[in-house]
Design a protein around this motif. Sequence first.
Motif, PDB file in Angstrom:
ATOM      1  N   UNK A  26       0.823  -1.209   0.000  1.00  0.00           N
ATOM      2  CA  UNK A  26       0.000   0.000   0.000  1.00  0.00           C
ATOM      3  C   UNK A  26       0.857   1.259   0.000  1.00  0.00           C
ATOM      4  N   UNK A  27       1.953   1.237   0.751  1.00  0.00           N
ATOM      5  CA  UNK A  27       2.851   2.394   0.765  1.00  0.00           C
ATOM      6  C   UNK A  27       3.517   2.586  -0.596  1.00  0.00           C
ATOM      7  N   UNK A  28       3.895   1.481  -1.227  1.00  0.00           N
ATOM      8  CA  UNK A  28       4.494   1.591  -2.560  1.00  0.00           C
ATOM      9  C   UNK A  28       3.470   2.110  -3.562  1.00  0.00           C
ATOM     10  N   UNK A  29       2.227   1.626  -3.458  1.00  0.00           N
ATOM     11  CA  UNK A  29       1.172   2.110  -4.340  1.00  0.00           C
ATOM     12  C   UNK A  29       0.961   3.604  -4.156  1.00  0.00           C
ATOM     13  N   UNK A  30       0.974   4.051  -2.891  1.00  0.00           N
ATOM     14  CA  UNK A  30       0.835   5.487  -2.621  1.00  0.00           C
ATOM     15  C   UNK A  30       1.966   6.273  -3.272  1.00  0.00           C
ATOM     16  N   UNK A  54       1.382  10.241 -19.851  1.00  0.00           N
ATOM     17  CA  UNK A  54       0.975   8.827 -19.920  1.00  0.00           C
ATOM     18  C   UNK A  54       2.158   7.864 -19.840  1.00  0.00           C
ATOM     19  N   UNK A  55       3.270   8.094 -20.562  1.00  0.00           N
ATOM     20  CA  UNK A  55       4.397   7.143 -20.430  1.00  0.00           C
ATOM     21  C   UNK A  55       4.914   7.035 -19.000  1.00  0.00           C
ATOM     22  N   UNK A  84       3.009   2.149 -13.184  1.00  0.00           N
ATOM     23  CA  UNK A  84       2.212   0.922 -13.110  1.00  0.00           C
ATOM     24  C   UNK A  84       3.107  -0.291 -13.310  1.00  0.00           C
ATOM     25  N   UNK A  85       3.990  -0.183 -14.294  1.00  0.00           N
ATOM     26  CA  UNK A  85       4.913  -1.280 -14.576  1.00  0.00           C
ATOM     27  C   UNK A  85       5.818  -1.563 -13.377  1.00  0.00           C
TER      28      UNK A  85
END
Length: 251
Positions: free
Chosen positions: A14-18, A85-86, A92-93
């Motif tokens: 979750x922290x990495x996603x943030x 976008x890139x 995301x990658x």
Amino acid sequence: MSSVEDTQSLVGHLMELRDRLLRSLLSVLAVFLCLVYFANDIYSFVASPLIDKLPQGATMIATDVATPFFTPIKLTLVVSVFIAVPMILYQIWAFVAPGLYKHERRLVMPLLFSSSLLFYAGVSFAYFVVFPLVFGFFTAIAPEGVQVSPDIASYLDFILALFMAFGFAFEIPIAIILLVWGGVVEPADLSKKRPYIVVAAFIAGMLLTPPDIISQTLLAIPMCLLFEVGLFFSRFYRPRHETDGEETSQN
């Protein structure tokens, strides 16, 4: 002990996603700050396909007091997202890559890169090919005595919808490859359903574009061609469950 480790792992994800989301937002903000000074110029560039088709002496109008300020700012923010976008796809990658096998990482990265190019190609096709034809058609069929003076905010909403429609329509090859890779369909089955795909493309063109045959056809034909492109390249991708089993056995 396992429960504690799972909780720590979840918190870490979750922290990495943030952090990834924050970096994506910062990239959009950085581009926006670089472009906001040129907001009016950007709007003029995007509006030129319509302005060039307006009758002599006609202009676009603003029907709200704040529209001349907020509309170019809104467009600049959308352009900033398009340009970023890139960077967004890279974040995301970077988030999902650790959970992929080595062969999956080799396959996913080209897909992310290709999806960016295809989205930009769709937007460019809409601007340089579709807009001049559609706006030429709309201005030519105006009833006698009707002055064509589009509102700048309405025009922006109209072209953004078309940009998104063509941008996502050009992602068809990526969608087909992912479906084949995920084992949902097989290339041979898609090939047999080609007549239905053509009909579906024209229906999608009717639903996603203004109610005129020109823009509908100009969206449907590229969708059919992109379907063939996706079908061709999907033959080089094997279903994920097969390649996962091979790599697991090798490890």
